[in-house]
Write a protein that holds these residues in place. Structure first.
Motif, PDB file in Angstrom:
ATOM      1  N   LEU A 178       0.711  -1.171  -0.077  1.00 41.58           N
ATOM      2  CA  LEU A 178      -0.049  -0.093  -0.109  1.00 41.58           C
ATOM      3  C   LEU A 178       0.674   1.324  -0.043  1.00 41.58           C
ATOM      4  N   LEU A 179       2.011   1.001   0.905  1.00 46.03           N
ATOM      5  CA  LEU A 179       2.694   2.345   1.123  1.00 46.03           C
ATOM      6  C   LEU A 179       3.478   2.465  -0.248  1.00 46.03           C
ATOM      7  N   SER A 180       3.981   1.689  -1.135  1.00 50.45           N
ATOM      8  CA  SER A 180       4.793   1.907  -2.345  1.00 50.45           C
ATOM      9  C   SER A 180       3.719   2.384  -3.272  1.00 50.45           C
ATOM     10  N   ALA A 181       2.520   1.887  -3.309  1.00 50.77           N
ATOM     11  CA  ALA A 181       1.458   2.174  -4.350  1.00 50.77           C
ATOM     12  C   ALA A 181       1.208   3.637  -3.998  1.00 50.77           C
ATOM     13  N   ALA A 190      -5.618   6.003   0.686  1.00 48.14           N
ATOM     14  CA  ALA A 190      -6.689   5.921   1.325  1.00 48.14           C
ATOM     15  C   ALA A 190      -6.919   4.813   2.077  1.00 48.14           C
ATOM     16  N   ARG A 191      -6.196   3.660   1.826  1.00 47.93           N
ATOM     17  CA  ARG A 191      -6.254   2.528   2.664  1.00 47.93           C
ATOM     18  C   ARG A 191      -5.230   2.227   3.739  1.00 47.93           C
ATOM     19  N   PRO A 218      -6.580   3.195   7.540  1.00 47.20           N
ATOM     20  CA  PRO A 218      -7.289   2.162   8.260  1.00 47.20           C
ATOM     21  C   PRO A 218      -6.249   1.216   8.774  1.00 47.20           C
ATOM     22  N   ALA A 219      -5.414   0.794   7.809  1.00 50.35           N
ATOM     23  CA  ALA A 219      -4.418  -0.498   8.002  1.00 50.35           C
ATOM     24  C   ALA A 219      -3.583  -0.216   9.065  1.00 50.35           C
ATOM     25  N   VAL A 220      -2.948   1.257   9.250  1.00 50.53           N
ATOM     26  CA  VAL A 220      -2.156   1.460  10.342  1.00 50.53           C
ATOM     27  C   VAL A 220      -3.045   1.588  11.772  1.00 50.53           C
TER      28      VAL A 220
END
Lengths: 951, 191
Positions: free
Chosen positions: B8-11, B21-22, B25-27
């Protein structure tokens, strides 16, 4: 038309460039058209502070306190009270630091301005109290706190407020790391500077002040080259309620993790001097290696904390090969994770650093044979060549004794710090030298003899010590104090290492004689000597009254140690001892009261667990307690106080010491004798065994005895198999190493058998003991011999008094009784035991003879006893002499009628005699010789006492 | 979980708005579970530090390698927001428990976090931060990064892409603002 307003960010940035004094004018001009913005900015600037290192918690508290007090924060104007501000020195953890001139006396000071959040009334009081303590710290190595106060001053907005401040000695210099780099100091120079630092830190510790935030930034070297430590106790001033915690209220961390001890990063226990010792170790490491032991500056706190707690630092020697050896060891000891494994004081660290500088053996280092050999090699090459030959066993034994001598100097070192007089230091140094000299001499004799041209010759430690004994007097002729030290050393090896306390007695006596004539040694040596003598003479059978003069001497020395550290405590101990030590001690209540008072004073004095005075105070208490305990004065109620105190110190001072073992031993043993709280006894014994295994040799008396005490407790708990196993092990061990203590373990076995009817082990042990005659030391000393005999009779009696036991047990008791009677043929009790024992073994004629004799001896004292006559009845009956048996039984009945109430024991004997039915059947059947075994009744385990109470 | 976040971070770093945006919530989820796990192992009476949690979460989620700047930035911004939300949520919950004239300070820590900030302070700070955002977004952002992600000013400056000097001035502004603002709000509690 107004110009668009500038942004708040921009305005704020601009305002910061304007000197505080000119801001009002600048604001008026710059924001003439924007009064709202001007008000907003003005308010912002009122709340501005140059210190940006504010944890969020402080910010929150700050806001609230500011409101409560109507205080403000900000840069001060030109004057605060008696101080004229000269310049800004920077921002510290507690606020800003200014350079200022004091009017009277005329001097430059560093003025720390306290953040307003500290300024509630309560906080101010506390702050002042603490600052008073800091002001008392006067040491050339510590930046002096001059004054704490508050003054009316003006905030940046021109409103007055009260500013608290701390005025301190102004140090012109640079941090120690920078100084070392800039002057390219050698390793030795760095070590020497750090020793100075340790001295200063130790001075503060002696005054009860722990720094808590030692780091190069707080350790300055001034322009004259002297060490100056800044901010002593400031960390605590700033965090008064956070004794064990590093966190401000929002969980921010204060301090510098890189220099924090493991206990500090996890906030688990109160910090003491040893946390500072750790920080000193880090600084030392950094100075020597040029890097931190753990590079945690960049790591998040949790990671830093984990590494500090869990990882071993890279050894100094791995960083730089020149740092191999002692420095590596010293630093490693200072950086131990467990506080009790570190140097206990900064002074001890300083001592080792100085020893390193003078090529003396350092004190740090666990038992390591190799290390000692290497150390000696620098002093005596030939000696080492010999050591390195085949006598590995001998060397190992000897090296440990050397180490012991080195360690024994520890207490003395603590005391030295307390006294700190030059004369004392010199004398101590001389004595340590003498001790080392004596040790070395003993070794050399041994080695000379051992090698003697034949390097493969077997040689024992005992041989070596005998050799030393033969040569000491001649070798040290004309040097009485050195000779005394040699005798003492020999005594100590025997008493404390080989645990042959009796053998040590003449050596200690000789040493004491020489010292009395030529001047006493240091107190630590005296403590060992007196306690060694007391222990040894006690084993030889001296009674408590004979030992009392030595006890008084020992306590005198202990009192000196206590007084050196705390006069108040010494007074309390004095008062307690005055009640305990006379031949007729004060009543229990008084002793209890004074003991409680002394313990409370000790508590309030906050001496560290391992201080010499604390040790000495407890030692005095225990020594005096044994005295009154032996006189039967300690009753369960007052004994509870000692047991409770043990619980307390177990929690407060988790480290084990030999002394702790003694304490545990006394408590466990007394509880066991009183048959109280077996569960607790088991727990104490486990701790004791565990501690002793770490501190002492594996066959030490304390371990052996603890096994036995634990066995007795298990028996009370009904865990009979475990109990028996432990009791046997204890007896075997004591038999090997402590022949004079076997009495205790045999007695435990007999009590166990008496309650459980498991007689095998008890019978064998009793038999073995019974066959040993009294030692020569006892003969001719009536009182001691009497005691020896009584204890043995006390073992035989509980065996023979009941019927139905295995014949092996009766036979052992009979041998014991014969032995006793041989030395005391006129004692009615002993002869009675002998008679009953003979009857039980089936020796009816012998029994009659002894019983008549004991009845006669008793009659001489106007006594007529069922214990004699009941067995006379039984013996006659077995022999078929009916008339005599009838007559005797009639006498027993009349005795029973006239001497009511009968003791429990007499009832048993009476009933046993009354089982005889007349006329006697020739088959002797009704005579209860080997009737079915008595049914053990475990319910009475707790109440069934032997007839003769044991001490 | 960790792999997801890294992805997610690299995307997000490559401009993927959905991924960005995701992250939050993940963190958020990770921080919560981490805190719950830590609390279980923390002896009573000891506190957890939110910043330490964030760093630990970072190590777990992003790893100890050196991911690109953008990923780091996304993480810490997200973590700061998540942490702020968590704290405020906790504080509100605690505050709702104390009704009426109960003036006793309720510690946040006992049930979940082990944090020791009084409820009012957390809420006051939250509101003050909201007002600061309106005056100076940079000052608010640096506060978030420092207080809730536990970054130093230079670290925050790097992530925000401003100079350290600017960051320090913004920080100073933030401190002054928060102090003055909270003086007003805390008046409510200190009658």
């Amino acid at each position: 038309m107004n110009a668009p307003p500038p942004s708040l960010e921009q305005l704020f940035d601009e305002a910061l460039e304007i000197p505080a004094a000119d801001r009002s004018a600048w604001l008026a001009e710059r924001l003439a058209d924007h009064p709202d913005l001007r008000a907003k900015l003005e308010r912002l600037l009122d709340f501005d502070a140059p210190d940006l290192d504010v944890p969020v918690g402080d910010l929150l508290v700050s806001a609230r306190r500011a409101l409560e007090n109507g205080d403000e924060t900000g840069e001060p104007s030109g004057r605060i009270g008696a101080y004229e501000i000269v310049g800004n020195l920077g921002a510290g953890g507690m606020g800003i630091v200014l350079e200022a001139r004091q009017d009277r006396p005329q001097r430059s000071v560093a003025l720390k301005l306290i953040r307003p959040e500290l300024a509630t009334r309560e906080a101010r009081r506390r702050f002042e109290r603490e600052a008073q303590i800091l002001a008392k710290l006067q040491h050339p190595g510590i930046a002096q706190v001059y004054e704490v106060g508050e003054a009316e001053t003006l905030g940046p907005s021109g409103r007055p407020y009260r500013q608290s401040y701390l005025a301190m000695e102004l140090i012109r210099g640079e941090p120690i790391d920078q100084y070392a780099r800039r002057h390219a100091l050698t390793i030795e120079d760095r070590v020497s500077v750090m020793a100075q630092v340790c001295d200063a830190v130790h001075h503060a510790h002696l005054h009860g002040v722990v720094h808590r935030d030692l780091k190069p930034g707080n350790i300055f070297v001034n322009n004259a080259g002297y060490v100056k430590i800044l901010d002593f106790g400031v960390a605590r001033l700033m965090q008064p309620n956070a004794e064990a915690s590093l966190y401000t209220c929002a969980g921010q961390i204060i301090g510098t993790p890189a220099y924090m001890s493991p206990e500090q990063v996890c906030g688990s226990s109160p910090l003491d001097a040893r946390s500072d010792v750790y920080a000193l170790g880090v600084v030392l490491y950094e100075l020597l290696a040029g890097r931190l032991p753990y590079d945690v500056r960049e790591a998040p706190f949790s990671e830093a904390a984990r590494r500090i707690r869990e990882e071993e630092p890279t050894r100094l020697s791995r960083v730089d090969a020149r740092l191999r050896g002692d420095l590596d060891t010293i630093v490693a000891k200072a950086l131990e994770k467990e506080p009790h494994r570190r140097y206990t004081t900064a002074a001890a660290l300083a001592d080792d650093l100085r020893r390193y500088l003078t090529f003396e053996p350092i004190a740090a280092r666990p038992v390591s044979t190799w290390y000692q050999i290497v150390k000696f090699s620098k002093r005596n090459r030939r000696f080492v060549a010999a050591l390195l030959s085949a006598f590995v066993l001998l060397v190992a034994a000897v090296v440990v004794t050397v180490l012991l001598a080195v360690q024994s100097a520890r207490i003395a070192r603590d005391a030295r710090r307390a006294w700190d007089t030059e004369a004392f230091q010199r004398r101590l140094a001389e004595e340590n030298l003498a001790r080392a000299d004596a040790m070395q001499q003993i070794l050399l004799w041994g080695l000379g003899f051992a090698s003697g041209g034949d390097e493969t010759k077997e040689f024992t430690t005992a041989q070596m010590l005998d050799l030393a004994e033969a040569r000491i007097a001649a070798h040290f002729a004309g040097r009485p104090r050195d000779e005394a030290m040699a005798w003492y050393t020999l005594g100590k090896i025997h008493a404390h290492h080989l645990r042959d306390t009796i053998r040590a007695v003449p050596y200690f006596e000789r040493a004491l004689e020489l010292w009395t004539a030529h001047g006493m040694p240091d107190d630590a040596t005296l403590v060992w000597t007196y306690s060694g003598l007391m222990f040894g003479r006690g084993q030889m059978g001296y009674d408590q009254i004979e030992l009392h003069p030595l006890r008084l001497e020992l306590i005198k020395v202990l009192q000196r140690q206590i007084r050196a550290e705390s006069a108040v405590l010494a007074d309390a101990v004095d008062e307690m001892l005055a009640a305990m030590l006379p031949l007729e001690p004060a009543p229990d209540d008084e002793i209890r009261r004074l003991t409680a008072q002394m313990l409370a004073t000790l508590e309030a004095s906050q001496l560290p667990c391992d201080s010499a005075a604390r040790y000495a105070a407890y030692n005095a208490l225990m020594t005096a307690s044994t005295w009154i305990g032996n006189r039967g004065i300690i009753r369960p109620s007052s004994f509870n106080a000692y047991a409770t105190e043990l619980d307390t110190i177990e929690v407060r001072c988790p480290e084990d010491s030999e002394f702790r073992m003694l304490w545990r031993w006394l408590v466990a043993r007394n509880l066991a004798i009183k048959r109280r709280d077996p569960q607790k006894v088991v727990e104490i014994c486990d701790r004791m065994i565990d501690g002793c295994r770490r501190l002492m040799r594996p066959d030490d008396f304390f371990i052996s005895d603890a096994l036995g005490i634990k066995g007795s407790a298990f028996a009370q708990l009904g865990r009979l198999d475990e109990a028996e196993r432990l009791l046997i092990e204890s007896n075997e061990r004591l038999k090997q190493r402590e022949p004079t203590r076997v009495l205790d373990s045999v007695s435990r076995l007999i009590t166990f058998a008496d309650h459980t009817e498991r007689w095998d082990a008890a019978a064998a042990a009793l038999r073995e003991l019974a066959e040993q005659p009294p030692s020569e030391t006892l003969l001719g000393r009536e009182e001691r011999l009497a005691r020896w005999l009584k204890l043995r009779n006390d073992l035989a009696w509980p065996v023979v008094r009941a019927a139905g036991r295995p014949s092996a047990a009766y036979e052992a008791a009979a041998v014991m009784a014969d032995q006793v009677v041989r030395h005391a043929p006129d004692n009615a009790d002993y002869v009675n035991t002998q008679g009953v024992a003979r009857y039980r073994t089936g020796d009816n004629d012998g029994a009659l003879e002894a019983l008549k004799q004991s009845a006669m001896l008793a009659a001489e004292k106007g006594d007529d006893r069922i214990a004699d006559w009941a067995f006379i009845v039984l013996a006659y009956a077995r022999l078929g002499q009916e008339t005599s048996a009838r007559d005797a039984l009639a006498h027993v009945d009349s005795l029973a009628a006239s001497s009511a109430p009968l003791s429990e024991e007499d009832c048993v004997f009476l009933n046993e005699a009354r089982t005889i039915r007349f006329p006697l059947d020739q088959s002797r059947e009704p005579i209860p010789e080997l009737s079915e075994p008595r049914n053990p009744d475990r319910a009475d385990l707790a109440t069934n006492q032997p007839r003769h109470d044991k001490q | 979980m960790s792999a997801d976040i890294t992805a997610l971070l690299s995307a997000a770093a490559k401009g993927d708005g959905v991924a960005a945006a995701r992250i939050l919530p993940a963190v958020y989820k990770e921080l919560r579970s981490l805190a719950a796990a830590r609390m279980k192992r923390t002896p009573p009476g000891q506190t957890l530090q939110p910043t330490a949690l964030v760093h630990e979460a970072y190590l777990r989620l992003v790893g100890s390698g050196s991911p690109d700047w953008e990923s780091r930035a996304h993480f810490f911004f997200a973590a700061a927001r998540a942490m702020r939300d968590i704290l405020v949520e906790q504080a509100r919950r605690r505050a709702s428990l104390k009704r009426g004239g109960d003036r006793q300070r309720v510690k946040l820590g006992d049930e979940f976090w082990g944090l020791e900030s009084p409820v009012e302070d957390v809420l006051a700070l939250h509101e003050a931060l909201g007002r600061l955002e309106a005056e100076s977004p940079e000052a608010a952002q640096i506060t978030l990064l420092r207080y809730f992600s536990g970054l130093t000013t230079p670290e925050a400056a790097e992530l925000m892409g401003i100079s350290v000097a600017t960051a320090e001035r913004r920080w100073r502004l933030a401190l002054a603002f928060l102090r003055s603002d909270m003086e007003g709000t805390s008046a409510r509690e200190d009658v």
